[in-house]
Write an enzyme that holds these catalytic residues in place. Structure first.
Site, PDB file in Angstrom:
ATOM      1  CG  ASN A  42      17.336  47.091  69.947  1.00 40.75           C
ATOM      2  OD1 ASN A  42      17.561  48.287  69.849  1.00 40.75           O
ATOM      3  ND2 ASN A  42      16.641  46.442  69.018  1.00 40.75           N
ATOM      4  CD  GLU A  44      17.999  43.151  66.038  1.00 37.66           C
ATOM      5  OE1 GLU A  44      18.330  42.995  64.843  1.00 37.66           O
ATOM      6  OE2 GLU A  44      16.833  43.407  66.406  1.00 37.66           O
ATOM      7  CB  CYS A  53      15.899  43.801  75.427  1.00 40.25           C
ATOM      8  SG  CYS A  53      14.947  42.493  74.666  1.00 40.25           S
ATOM      9  CD  GLU A  55      13.164  46.937  77.411  1.00 42.84           C
ATOM     10  OE1 GLU A  55      14.047  46.639  76.583  1.00 42.84           O
ATOM     11  OE2 GLU A  55      11.969  46.696  77.225  1.00 42.84           O
ATOM     12  CB  CYS A  86      10.355  41.356  75.800  1.00 39.17           C
ATOM     13  SG  CYS A  86      11.931  40.982  76.575  1.00 39.17           S
ATOM     14  CB  CYS A  89      12.937  43.388  79.544  1.00 45.04           C
ATOM     15  SG  CYS A  89      14.265  43.288  78.316  1.00 45.04           S
TER      16      CYS A  89
HETATM   17  N1  THU Z   1      13.519  44.578  72.053  1.00 42.38           N
HETATM   18  C1  THU Z   1      13.963  45.379  73.069  1.00 42.38           C
HETATM   19  O1  THU Z   1      15.047  45.959  72.976  1.00 42.38           O
HETATM   20  N2  THU Z   1      13.186  45.499  74.164  1.00 42.38           N
HETATM   21  C2  THU Z   1      11.976  44.897  74.341  1.00 42.38           C
HETATM   22  O2  THU Z   1      11.408  44.924  75.410  1.00 42.38           O
HETATM   23  C3  THU Z   1      11.339  44.223  73.196  1.00 42.38           C
HETATM   24  C4  THU Z   1      12.280  43.826  72.111  1.00 42.38           C
HETATM   25  C5  THU Z   1      14.354  44.420  70.856  1.00 42.38           C
HETATM   26  C6  THU Z   1      14.966  43.063  70.692  1.00 42.38           C
HETATM   27  C7  THU Z   1      15.175  42.995  69.204  1.00 42.38           C
HETATM   28  O3  THU Z   1      16.422  43.557  68.879  1.00 42.38           O
HETATM   29  C8  THU Z   1      14.072  43.863  68.623  1.00 42.38           C
HETATM   30  O4  THU Z   1      13.575  44.639  69.703  1.00 42.38           O
HETATM   31  C9  THU Z   1      12.928  43.098  67.982  1.00 42.38           C
HETATM   32  O5  THU Z   1      12.432  42.135  68.835  1.00 42.38           O
END
Ligand code: THU
Length: 129
Positions: A42, A44, A53, A55, A86, A89
């Site tokens: 991920n 940010e 994210c 995935e 999520c 994704c």
């Molecule tokens: N996140 C992912 O990388 N994948 C997911 O399926 C759920 C959330 C990340 C996004 C963000 O950087 C952190 O997790 C918190 O939400």
């Protein structure tokens, strides 16, 4: 075994996560039918909504490299629970996967729950009529 291969790759890429806001590091790895592996963490942003994210990062790497089919995909977080993709994704996984494509949701201990696209996104949006 594919699971072990995916787990190791996802654990490695998770260490590269850029998550200064949530401090929640996620790694994803996928294998295509051709046997190639793609990984993502991920990433940010100070403008939170721009976050990508793990995935989707892995899937976009796959597409960038000319492939468009997920054979199996694994996602891992530093969590005690098995980390579920999520909603966004899930829709993106569905775009490049079959209903029975395997998804491994892992926890920090490398334990997993094995599921499928049909199970995690049973009513995915599609333009097919
Ligand atoms: N996140 C992912 O990388 N994948 C997911 O399926 C759920 C959330 C990340 C996004 C963000 O950087 C952190 O997790 C918190 O939400």
């Amino acid at each position: 075994m594919n699971f072990e291969k995916l787990l190791k790759a996802a654990q490695e890429i998770k260490e590269k996560a850029y998550a200064p806001y949530s401090h929640f590091h996620v790694g994803a790895a996928l294998l295509t039918p051709s046997g190639k592996m793609y990984t993502g963490c991920n990433v940010e942003n100070t403008s939170y909504g721009l976050t990508i994210c793990a995935e989707r990062n892995a899937i976009f790497q796959m597409v960038n490299n000319g492939e468009q089919e997920i054979g199996e995909i694994l996602v891992i977080g530093d969590t005690d629970e098995f980390l579920p993709p999520c909603g966004a994704c899930r829709q993106v996984i569905a775009e490049f996967a079959a209903k029975d494509t395997i998804i491994y949701m892992c926890n920090r201990h490398g334990q997993f729950k094995k599921t499928s696209v049909a199970e995690i996104i049973p009513f995915s949006f599609s333009l097919d009529k």
